[in-house]
Design a protein around this motif. Structure first.
Motif, mmCIF file in Angstrom:
data_model
loop_
_atom_site.group_PDB
_atom_site.id
_atom_site.type_symbol
_atom_site.label_atom_id
_atom_site.label_comp_id
_atom_site.label_asym_id
_atom_site.label_seq_id
_atom_site.Cartn_x
_atom_site.Cartn_y
_atom_site.Cartn_z
ATOM 1 N N SER A 1 21.186 76.058 10.583
ATOM 2 C CA SER A 1 20.222 76.008 9.476
ATOM 3 C C SER A 1 20.826 75.377 8.221
ATOM 4 N N LEU A 2 22.148 75.223 8.202
ATOM 5 C CA LEU A 2 22.836 74.667 7.029
ATOM 6 C C LEU A 2 23.142 73.182 7.178
ATOM 7 N N ILE A 3 22.907 72.621 8.375
ATOM 8 C CA ILE A 3 23.241 71.219 8.615
ATOM 9 C C ILE A 3 22.197 70.319 7.964
ATOM 10 N N GLU A 4 22.645 69.555 6.978
ATOM 11 C CA GLU A 4 21.757 68.681 6.215
ATOM 12 C C GLU A 4 21.742 67.265 6.776
ATOM 13 N N VAL A 5 22.897 66.790 7.221
ATOM 14 C CA VAL A 5 23.006 65.474 7.854
ATOM 15 C C VAL A 5 23.909 65.606 9.074
ATOM 16 N N GLU A 6 23.740 64.702 10.031
ATOM 17 C CA GLU A 6 24.557 64.751 11.245
ATOM 18 C C GLU A 6 24.766 63.345 11.800
ATOM 19 N N GLU A 7 25.969 63.099 12.250
ATOM 20 C CA GLU A 7 26.262 61.918 13.048
ATOM 21 C C GLU A 7 27.223 62.359 14.143
ATOM 22 N N ILE A 8 27.144 61.713 15.308
ATOM 23 C CA ILE A 8 27.941 62.135 16.459
ATOM 24 C C ILE A 8 28.798 60.973 16.960
ATOM 25 N N LEU A 9 30.036 61.291 17.318
ATOM 26 C CA LEU A 9 30.933 60.318 17.950
ATOM 27 C C LEU A 9 31.398 60.908 19.274
ATOM 28 N N ASP A 10 31.144 60.201 20.372
ATOM 29 C CA ASP A 10 31.548 60.695 21.688
ATOM 30 C C ASP A 10 32.451 59.661 22.365
ATOM 31 N N PRO A 11 33.030 59.976 23.530
ATOM 32 C CA PRO A 11 33.964 59.041 24.180
ATOM 33 C C PRO A 11 33.392 57.652 24.429
ATOM 34 N N ARG A 12 32.097 57.561 24.726
ATOM 35 C CA ARG A 12 31.488 56.241 24.941
ATOM 36 C C ARG A 12 31.552 55.410 23.675
ATOM 37 N N ALA A 13 31.213 56.021 22.546
ATOM 38 C CA ALA A 13 31.226 55.297 21.273
ATOM 39 C C ALA A 13 32.647 54.991 20.828
ATOM 40 N N ILE A 14 33.586 55.902 21.123
ATOM 41 C CA ILE A 14 34.988 55.646 20.774
ATOM 42 C C ILE A 14 35.481 54.397 21.496
ATOM 43 N N GLU A 15 35.111 54.263 22.773
ATOM 44 C CA GLU A 15 35.532 53.086 23.528
ATOM 45 C C GLU A 15 34.875 51.822 22.989
ATOM 46 N N SER A 16 33.587 51.883 22.695
ATOM 47 C CA SER A 16 32.886 50.671 22.246
ATOM 48 C C SER A 16 33.326 50.242 20.849
ATOM 49 N N LYS A 17 33.660 51.219 19.993
ATOM 50 C CA LYS A 17 34.040 50.889 18.621
ATOM 51 C C LYS A 17 35.511 50.507 18.473
ATOM 52 N N THR A 18 36.365 51.052 19.335
ATOM 53 C CA THR A 18 37.807 50.840 19.161
ATOM 54 C C THR A 18 38.482 50.224 20.378
ATOM 55 N N SER A 19 37.729 49.871 21.406
ATOM 56 C CA SER A 19 38.270 49.287 22.642
ATOM 57 C C SER A 19 39.282 50.194 23.328
ATOM 58 N N SER A 20 39.203 51.505 23.084
ATOM 59 C CA SER A 20 40.102 52.449 23.738
ATOM 60 C C SER A 20 39.604 52.709 25.157
ATOM 61 N N ALA A 21 40.424 52.400 26.145
ATOM 62 C CA ALA A 21 40.004 52.536 27.541
ATOM 63 C C ALA A 21 39.508 53.945 27.819
ATOM 64 N N GLN A 22 38.288 54.055 28.336
ATOM 65 C CA GLN A 22 37.636 55.309 28.692
ATOM 66 C C GLN A 22 37.462 56.242 27.494
ATOM 67 N N GLY A 23 37.606 55.701 26.295
ATOM 68 C CA GLY A 23 37.493 56.535 25.103
ATOM 69 C C GLY A 23 38.670 57.467 24.913
#
Length: 488
Positions: free
Chosen positions: A410-432
């Motif tokens: 009930s206190l969360i005003e904004v949210e963004e999520i980073l998961d292994p798929r996005a880590i790989e796509s954003k940083t080219s880290s194999a398998q995230g």
């Protein structure tokens, strides 16, 4: 005639490499697929909340200061940080909480009062951690493991005599169980395996070197946030004449007659005297080096864990929380079994909450906090991440609600999520994977790619996927080792 160096990737190691090479007189150009520098060490801004997107713990600040001094600059004119008095707070479901003070005597007293563990146990453990560091850091952290003189220098010879005392032949968990009588303290010190994405029940006790950095040397906080490490070094590199090309994804490293000649980017060839790869080593060989001989043994190594991060703007202040906060699982071994054996997320995960607004008030609106809420998860192996994220979020909220006695959702005003798929796509880290190959066996240190190519002349490597490893200090050291090789 000025020599030219091309760097692929502007992660923190790539920026550090550009500084070191520019100081050596090279004309340096950096090619980055993203629109910003820093790789994982970046930031996110959402409706009045600022979050450091990736690494959140700062140790060995002298590795950053050194780069400014090499350029004949005063570090404090670019980058300011402070030592933390409280390194971390720990919470358990049974109501136990523990403050890990930077002052060793105060921390030892806290452990003795709260857990009944003799203060001497803490002192002995951190003395052993310092011993491992003093014995191995000159060998493993500051030199290449792939050069003969590393193994034949006097420091190495001294280390050989201490091998039995360095934790190589036991696991971190085994060593900590011998050191501490209270299971909560064993769990606390087992947590340091996660600093390079490993499993404390498998990784060598040598990794008990890590607490030395946090306690004996200290944990720090950049006064403008972790992202300022990137920004300050980026600014320095620009002053040294480094040229950046953002939004330029490298397509190929040109190799002719066993020698790196340059790169291809956006259909255009760029030639140079040497090429430095700061891209994840595995993905580099799969893409921009796919036509070259592959280091099959290294590419087959198991990858480290990844992370699932929820960036939450919380519309309330929690005075009981500080910069670094850990909410422990009740079954640590089962949590790691899920991560490394089952490739899933345990339903009672250990939760890390980083809140920079406790030290940098403008990171959140007045009366609010910016929660970087993270759990360790398996790397990406094709799991149903949408389903796993939904379940993990529900379990995280329930656990935080129980321990903090509130309704976090009930206190969360904004949210963004980073998961292994996005880590790989954003940083080219194999398998995230956050740290490249895992360190879940005693030979892991020797199964990292060297800071140079053994088959391609004038091709060098830096960053968290190569020697000496992941994390800000080791990434900076990888650039240092690489630049020293070039000088040789």
């Amino acid at each position: 005639m000025t020599k030219k160096a091309l760097i692929i990737g502007s992660g923190i190691a790539g920026i550090a490499a550009s500084i070191r090479l520019a100081i050596k007189g090279y004309h340096v150009e950096v090619f980055e697929a993203n629109s910003y520098p820093g790789g994982k060490l970046s930031e996110i801004e959402i409706e009045g909340y600022r979050f450091d997107a990736g690494p959140s713990l700062f140790t060995l600040p002298e590795q950053v200061d050194e780069l400014f001094r090499l350029a004949d600059k005063r570090p404090e004119d670019y980058f300011v940080y402070k030592k933390l008095e409280l390194t971390c707070q720990y919470f358990w479901e049974d109501g136990t909480s523990l403050k890990a003070y930077a002052d060793l005597d105060r921390f030892a007293e806290e452990v003795q009062t709260k857990l009944g563990e003799p203060a001497s146990s803490i002192r002995d453990s951190l003395r052993q951690s310092a011993f491992i560091y003093d014995s191995l850091a000159p060998l493993f952290m500051n030199r290449s493991l792939h050069k003969l003189d590393t193994w034949t220098n006097p420091q190495a010879l001294k280390s050989y005599m201490k091998m039995g005392k360095l934790g190589i032949f036991s696991t971190m968990n085994e060593a900590n169980r011998k050191q501490f009588s209270h299971p909560k303290l064993v769990q606390l010190f087992n947590r340091y395996a996660t600093y390079n994405g490993s499993n404390p029940f498998e990784t060598p006790a040598t990794l008990n070197i890590i607490p030395h950095l946090e306690f004996n040397i200290g944990a720090f906080f950049p006064k403008k946030g972790m992202h300022d490490i990137t920004q300050s070094l980026y600014k320095l590199s620009l002053e040294l004449g480094v040229k950046y090309h953002f939004g330029h994804k490298v397509e190929k490293i040109w190799v002719e007659n066993g020698e790196a000649k340059g790169i291809r980017v956006k259909g255009k060839d760029e030639f140079a005297d040497l090429v430095v790869n700061n891209m994840d080593m595995v993905n580099a060989y799969k893409t921009i080096l796919k036509e070259e001989k592959q280091p099959k043994l290294l590419l087959k190594q198991p990858k480290s864990s990844s992370a699932l991060i929820f960036y939450w703007g919380i519309k309330r202040d929690f005075p009981e929380l500080d910069l670094h906060n850990i909410f422990f699982s009740d079954n640590y071994s089962l949590e790691f079994e899920h991560i490394f054996k089952r490739g899933t997320i345990y339903d009672d995960p250990t939760i890390y909450v980083n809140i920079t607004s406790t030290h940098k008030s403008d990171d959140a609106p007045a009366g609010c906090m910016n929660w970087f809420t993270m759990i360790n998860v398996p790397n990406n192996q094709g799991q149903d991440w949408d389903k796993m994220i939904e379940e993990a979020k529900r379990n995280i909220l329930h656990k935080l609600n129980r321990i903090l006695r509130t309704d976090v959702e009930s206190l969360i005003e904004v949210e963004e999520i980073l998961d292994p798929r996005a880590i790989e796509s954003k940083t080219s880290s194999a398998q995230g994977a956050l740290y490249g190959n895992s360190s879940n066996n005693k030979f892991a240190a020797f199964l990292r790619h060297a800071n140079y190519s053994s088959s391609i002349k004038n091709l060098y490597f830096c960053g968290g996927s190569v020697h000496p490893g992941g994390g800000i200090p080791l990434c900076l050291l990888s650039a240092k080792i690489m630049s020293e090789m070039i000088e040789e």
